[in-house]
Design an enzyme around this catalytic site. Structure first.
Site, PDB file in Angstrom:
ATOM      1  N   GLU A   1      -0.552   3.449   2.682  1.00  0.00           N
ATOM      2  CA  GLU A   1      -0.949   4.572   1.834  1.00  0.00           C
ATOM      3  C   GLU A   1      -2.458   4.836   1.942  1.00  0.00           C
ATOM      4  OE1 GLU A   1       1.546   4.634  -1.760  1.00  0.00           O
ATOM      5  OE2 GLU A   1      -0.226   5.334  -2.830  1.00  0.00           O
TER       6      GLU A   1
ATOM      7  N   HIS B   1      14.607 -14.905  13.648  1.00  0.00           N
ATOM      8  CA  HIS B   1      15.998 -14.641  14.027  1.00  0.00           C
ATOM      9  C   HIS B   1      16.379 -13.192  13.773  1.00  0.00           C
ATOM     10  CE1 HIS B   1      16.628 -18.961  14.620  1.00  0.00           C
ATOM     11  NE2 HIS B   1      15.691 -19.037  13.686  1.00  0.00           N
TER      12      HIS B   1
ATOM     13  N   LYS C   1       5.237  13.748  -5.730  1.00  0.00           N
ATOM     14  CA  LYS C   1       5.356  13.726  -7.194  1.00  0.00           C
ATOM     15  C   LYS C   1       5.528  15.148  -7.732  1.00  0.00           C
ATOM     16  CE  LYS C   1       2.771   9.462  -8.165  1.00  0.00           C
ATOM     17  NZ  LYS C   1       1.704   8.812  -8.905  1.00  0.00           N
TER      18      LYS C   1
END
Ligand code: PA5
Length: 459
Positions: free
Chosen positions: A290, A319, A433
């Site tokens: 960000e 793995h 937002k």
């Protein structure tokens, strides 16, 4: 804490891949200007998070506040998202014993359990509210802006749940951590007499773990927040060094920036060899993404820049992702965090009759195995020409974790200057937002663009 960066440099890898040593010398020459920019911007009011390393009075007040509250409640419910949640989660996982909420009162030394809701997934929220006793809960609502849709929606749900169970006593179970003056939460706290803590206005959400945002929940579950901040102060002191090679945060960010922008290593993996630091990697992912992922640079030029952070954990992801790291494209730098003394070890018993190829495990310890796996992976990556570096952390004490978190924040602050972007804004998040509120029909907020024909291009 030490930064071992040799395996980023070409002559320590396969002499073909990695950063040529002369690039390191160029970084060192340029560093004076980078540091001067940080200092100038700090004087202008940016980089407010530096001050979080020297806030003895605030820390004492929060510790005292938490001590009073902690005795009255046996569950802390934290509501927040992004920078208002990830730091708290990182602190609790790193500095409290694993499976904290499953321990009995004695195992938790009579500190409360803690549940953190950082999403509005109805299944998770409903299940949490079924599990928690509203009579014994303290709800800490955290939002710097005080107006984030997810957090406010959680608050409304939780508030009704409290009101239904407790009536007029509900507000005594609430603490808001928010801006000192602005926003919906501040207004609600003032009108309803709800206790509050302040997020310093010059500290952005993702840089706020060492502010009341992270410190209150941490103190409530018994983490030594004074020690945490002392560790952070150590990182700040080292970040003042004027020589690049003596300044780990500036060096780390410079190397990663050069790897990204000069030799195409755009993916920055953080891979602690410790389950307790798994959430630190998640926290770092937000901080790096960000802060550095930006459309425009400081001059307003369109650059669409930014590295892609990846969170990983050793040995588990050996793995899963390590095959890609070893043999895939040369587009990554892997940062390991290796803890010298993880505090607890478990012997691996010897056992008769074990097949010869695995018999060597008996007589070792799990900690020793984890360490050997980290060392082998780092060396093997280097052999394959894959850039990697290691942050060697002495232990998992609050001082060391405070130093580690502040190190990453300082590195991000420096990275803003290497990349030439503002690491403290987030216009893309703000747009999301606004569109969310627009989609909910709030007046003054633009609705999101209508979906193309919903049935087109579907399979
Ligand atoms: O780092 C940031 O600024 C964001 O991730 C915010 O923390 C996040 O959007 C939540 O914002 P707020 O704390 O205002 O609710």
């Amino acid at each position: 804490m030490k930064l071992q960066y040799g395996r980023i440099i070409q002559d320590r890898l396969d002499d073909e891949h990695g950063l040529p040593r002369r690039r390191l010398e160029e970084l060192a020459r340029r560093f004076g200007a980078i540091q001067a920019e940080v200092r100038e911007r700090q004087a202008e009011g940016e980089y407010g998070f530096y001050a979080l390393a020297s806030q003895e009075t605030t820390v004492r007040q929060i510790a005292a506040f938490a001590e009073g509250l902690g005795q009255a409640y046996d569950h802390v419910l934290v509501l927040g998202i992004g920078g208002s949640a990830l730091g708290t989660r990182a602190l609790v996982s790193a500095l409290r014993p694993p499976a904290w909420n499953e321990l009995d009162d004695e195992g938790r030394e009579f500190f409360p359990r803690l549940t953190l809701l950082d999403n509005v997934d109805p299944g998770t929220v409903a299940a949490a509210l079924r599990r928690i006793d509203p009579r014994r809960v303290l709800v800490n609502v955290i939002s710097k802006s005080g107006g984030t849709a997810e957090t406010l929606a959680q608050y409304l749900v939780v508030r009704k749940w409290l009101d239904d169970a407790l009536g007029g006593a509900a507000s005594r179970h609430l603490v808001f951590t928010t801006d000192p003056e602005k926003g919906a939460l501040r207004a609600l706290a003032t009108s309803e007499g709800i206790a509050t803590l302040e997020v310093p206005p010059d500290v952005g959400g993702r840089f706020s773990v060492l502010s009341p945002v992270g410190l209150l929940p941490a103190a409530l579950v018994g983490i030594d927040i004074a020690a945490l901040v002392q560790g952070a102060a150590r990182a700040v002191a080292r970040a003042e060094a004027t020589g690049l090679l003596e300044n780990p945060a500036a060096l780390y960010s410079g190397l990663l920036w050069a790897a990204d922008t000069q030799i195409g290593a755009r993916i920055h993996v953080l891979m602690p060899y410790s389950d307790r630091l798994r959430d630190v990697a998640e926290w770092f992912r937000q901080l790096w993404a960000e802060s550095l992922g930006k459309r425009v640079d400081r001059e307003g030029r369109v650059v669409h820049t930014g590295p892609t952070p990846v969170a990983s954990v050793g040995a588990t992801d050996q793995h899963s992702q390590v095959q890609l790291f070893m043999e895939g494209p040369f587009d990554k730098v892997i940062t390991f965090v290796a803890v010298t003394d993880p505090g607890e070890d478990v012997p691996i018993p010897e056992r008769k009759g074990m097949p010869e190829e695995v018999a060597c495990l008996g007589g070792q310890t799990l900690g020793g195995l984890l360490r050997a796996e980290y060392e082998a992976t780092s060396a093997a990556l280097a052999q394959m020409g894959r850039m990697n570096c290691t942050i060697a952390l002495p232990d998992l004490s609050p001082e060391s974790v405070g130093e580690l978190l502040m190190f990453f924040q300082l590195a991000t602050g420096y990275a803003g200057c290497w990349y030439g972007v503002n690491p403290f804004d987030q216009p893309g998040v703000e747009l999301g937002k606004r569109l969310t509120f627009g989609a909910l029909g709030r007046v003054g907020f633009e609705p999101p663009p209508p979906p193309e024909d919903a049935d087109a291009d579907t399979a």
